[in-house]
Scaffold this active site. Structure first.
Site, short mmCIF file in Angstrom:
data_model
loop_
_atom_site.label_atom_id
_atom_site.label_comp_id
_atom_site.label_asym_id
_atom_site.label_seq_id
_atom_site.Cartn_x
_atom_site.Cartn_y
_atom_site.Cartn_z
N LYS A 290 1.84 -41.14 -32.45
CA LYS A 290 1.81 -40.86 -33.89
C LYS A 290 3.17 -40.38 -34.40
CE LYS A 290 -0.38 -36.39 -32.86
NZ LYS A 290 -1.63 -35.63 -32.98
N ARG A 291 4.10 -40.12 -33.49
CA ARG A 291 5.44 -39.65 -33.87
C ARG A 291 6.44 -40.79 -34.07
NH1 ARG A 291 3.39 -36.28 -29.97
NH2 ARG A 291 3.08 -34.10 -30.59
#
Length: 422
Positions: A290-291
């Protein structure tokens, strides 16, 4: 500790007891569960952020396996890392699972006979387990300073050898403890890992997996401040909750030796293991994160998915944040109007298949047909275009009346935001 004829022996002269390493029978390898076995699986998220697509897939597979075998699915909150845990991050995880229909039989908000279901509230059980490991000689108090451990590691690197801690600052007697403490040293508790032999496990997805005990370090299980490491808490809770099958992501495979060592050393029952392949980035075999949103937006289909969601939020007058509005997390799809059954259908096929042609599933179909034999060993790449296709297929099953009702919360959100602006 050494292994002979399927048994693991501890070399410590005080401990001559042979501990049989349970191997899965051919029956279990075929995925046939005895009628006497009570299947209990668990999903144990850390409240450190929103619910990742990969985490949802793990929860879903745990849920499907339990329900297929008429067992129980338990939700446990692994919040041992107090520095990273966010209380406000837990609710989106709970809401996301409820939204998808992945309902737990025991856990937060439901309760159950094994409460509490938060690791932060179970310290007494972990403290007792550490005391037992120390008493049995499978753990020790270590008074080494971090720089002293690092110095030994640097020597091993310089000599191109595998680092193995010398145990120079291991306290073997009460007088050792007093001496080290008089020097101003603080202690941690480490596992006294075996240094010879092989651990063999039969993973329900990966088959036989071997680990050389010599490659394992004397892992810390209790920090100097008295708090406990995840791996210890994980083992104690799985035993306490009577977890029969540990179904989890493959990055936990490397943790298995230290956990099995603790399980056997404490005399616990050994669960069966199944390590799932990770969910990969679009068009890649690298684990999705998700980064890495900026990176994924360079993918045409992913960018289209994200832009479609942004346009919906913009028309509703809803402001979004990079952390909370991201196609890698489940909340994104709830916000922009995807059907939960479409998400479940697509995620189920990320690494699992019934056959080479069947793709449309409702939850009841997945429960009826799911098996670990259908799970692949390789990573499954996230495909935004295919996800959207499932949304279209499931939307076609809805009546006009149902579709109108689906619009209600979005209309309410629009008028609420509009009234605020005016």
């Amino acid at each position: 500790m050494k292994q002979t004829d399927g048994k693991i022996y501890h070399s410590d002269s005080k401990i001559q007891k042979a501990i049989l390493l349970p191997l899965l029978t051919r029956r279990a390898q075929w995925g046939i569960i005895s009628s006497m076995t009570i299947v209990r699986t668990r999903f144990a998220p850390s409240p450190t952020g929103y619910l990742h697509i990969g985490g949802v897939r793990t929860a879903l597979f745990c849920y499907l396996f339990a329900k297929k075998h008429r067992g129980q699915f338990i939700l446990r909150i692994d919040d041992t890392d107090q520095q990273r845990n966010l209380e406000e991050a837990l609710q989106p995880i709970l809401d996301g699972l409820y939204w998808l229909g992945i309902n737990w039989d025991e856990g937060p908000g439901v309760g159950g006979p094994h409460a509490p279901y938060y690791q932060s509230q179970r310290s007494e059980k972990y403290r007792a387990a550490v005391a037992e490991l120390l008493r049995r000689g499978f753990a020790y108090r270590d008074f080494a300073k971090p720089e002293e451990i690092q110095a030994e590691r640097d020597v091993a690197v310089a000599e191109k050898k595998t680092f193995t801690y010398s145990r120079r600052w291991m306290a073997q007697t009460d007088s050792d403890v007093q001496r080290f403490e008089s020097e101003g040293r603080q202690s941690v508790v480490r596992l006294k890992m075996p240094r010879e032999g092989t651990l063999i496990i039969n993973d329900l997805i990966r088959g036989q997996v071997e680990f050389a005990w010599a490659d394992e370090q004397d892992h810390v299980i209790q920090r100097a401040d008295g708090s406990f490491i995840y791996h210890l808490a994980n083992v104690v809770d799985d035993e306490d909750f009577a977890i029969s099958h540990v179904i989890r992501a493959e990055e936990h495979l490397s943790n298995t030796p230290r956990q099995i060592f603790m399980i056997q050393s404490l005399g616990y029952r050994l669960p069966e293991y199944a390590h799932l392949p990770f969910v990969a980035e679009p068009g890649s075999k690298t684990k999705m994160s998700k980064r890495k949103l900026d990176k994924y937006l360079k993918n045409k289909d992913f960018a289209k998915l994200f832009a479609h969601g942004k346009s919906i939020m913009s028309r509703l007058g809803v402001k979004t944040t990079a952390e909370g509005f991201n196609p890698v997390i489940v909340d994104f799809y709830k916000q922009v109007g995807y059907l939960p059954e479409a998400i479940v259908n697509y995620i189920a096929l990320l690494g699992w298949a019934l056959d080479d042609k069947t793709e449309f599933f409702l939850m009841k179909d997945l429960i009826a047909h799911f098996s670990l034999e259908g799970v692949t060993k390789g990573a499954a790449s996230f495909d935004p275009q295919k996800l959207f296709a499932f949304q279209e297929k499931h939307m076609l099953t809805r009546t006009i009346h149902e579709k109108v009702n689906l619009c209600d919360p979005f209309l309410a959100s629009f008028f609420e935001n509009y009234s605020r602006q005016t």
